[in-house]
Design a protein around this motif. Structure first.
Motif, PDB file in Angstrom:
ATOM      1  N   THR A   3       0.855  -1.181   0.000  1.00 47.64           N
ATOM      2  CA  THR A   3       0.000   0.000   0.000  1.00 47.64           C
ATOM      3  C   THR A   3       0.896   1.237   0.000  1.00 47.64           C
ATOM      4  N   THR A   4       0.324   2.349  -0.344  1.00 44.87           N
ATOM      5  CA  THR A   4       1.093   3.593  -0.407  1.00 44.87           C
ATOM      6  C   THR A   4       0.644   4.585   0.657  1.00 44.87           C
ATOM      7  N   ASP A   5       0.011   4.119   1.712  1.00 46.48           N
ATOM      8  CA  ASP A   5      -0.576   5.042   2.675  1.00 46.48           C
ATOM      9  C   ASP A   5       0.362   5.487   3.801  1.00 46.48           C
ATOM     10  N   ARG A   6       1.551   4.893   3.942  1.00 47.31           N
ATOM     11  CA  ARG A   6       2.459   5.304   5.014  1.00 47.31           C
ATOM     12  C   ARG A   6       3.911   5.393   4.544  1.00 47.31           C
TER      13      ARG A   6
END
Length: 136
Positions: A3-6
């Motif tokens: 994922t690219t959220d953090r």
């Protein structure tokens, strides 16, 4: 799952204590030191996000800019950094068109910007960055 959220950035230094003092005391950034993870630390960026700094005994300084600070007035920022003992004239005129303060004034259509080094020799920039350079 990826994922690219953090996302976060990181870089190395040979002496964590020296780097903590520079980023916290000289630059005034919020630093959290960790005993775990090999004794690194994080820099909380005022606009959000973090940078993890980790120890590496055989560290070699980056030959590129690792961290940028956008300011409204590069001259005032350079004066303030110089007063804190930070040297901003690290390139000579032919390299990036820098003036006596170490500021490159619109070289090749770029922003007014100055560079300096952390104690590990990593290159940091301060400049009048365009909003699109910062994702805005």
């Amino acid at each position: 799952m990826f994922t690219t959220d953090r996302p976060f950035s990181s870089f190395a230094v040979p002496d964590v204590g020296e780097a903590v003092a520079f980023y916290r005391d000289t630059l005034g950034l919020d630093v959290t030191v960790y005993d775990e993870m090999g004794g690194g630390f994080t820099i909380a960026l005022p606009g959000g996000g973090h940078v993890f700094v980790y120890p590496k005994e055989d560290h070699e300084p980056a030959v590129f800019t690792i961290l940028n600070f956008s300011v409204d007035d590069v001259d005032a920022a350079v004066d303030d950094l110089n007063a804190r003992g930070v040297t901003t004239k690290i390139y000579s005129d032919p390299d990036y068109g820098t003036d006596e303060k170490g500021i490159s004034r619109g070289f090749e259509g770029g922003p007014d910007i100055a560079w300096f080094r952390d104690p590990a020799g990593n290159v940091i920039a301060v400049g009048e960055m365009a909003p699109q350079m910062m994702g805005g």
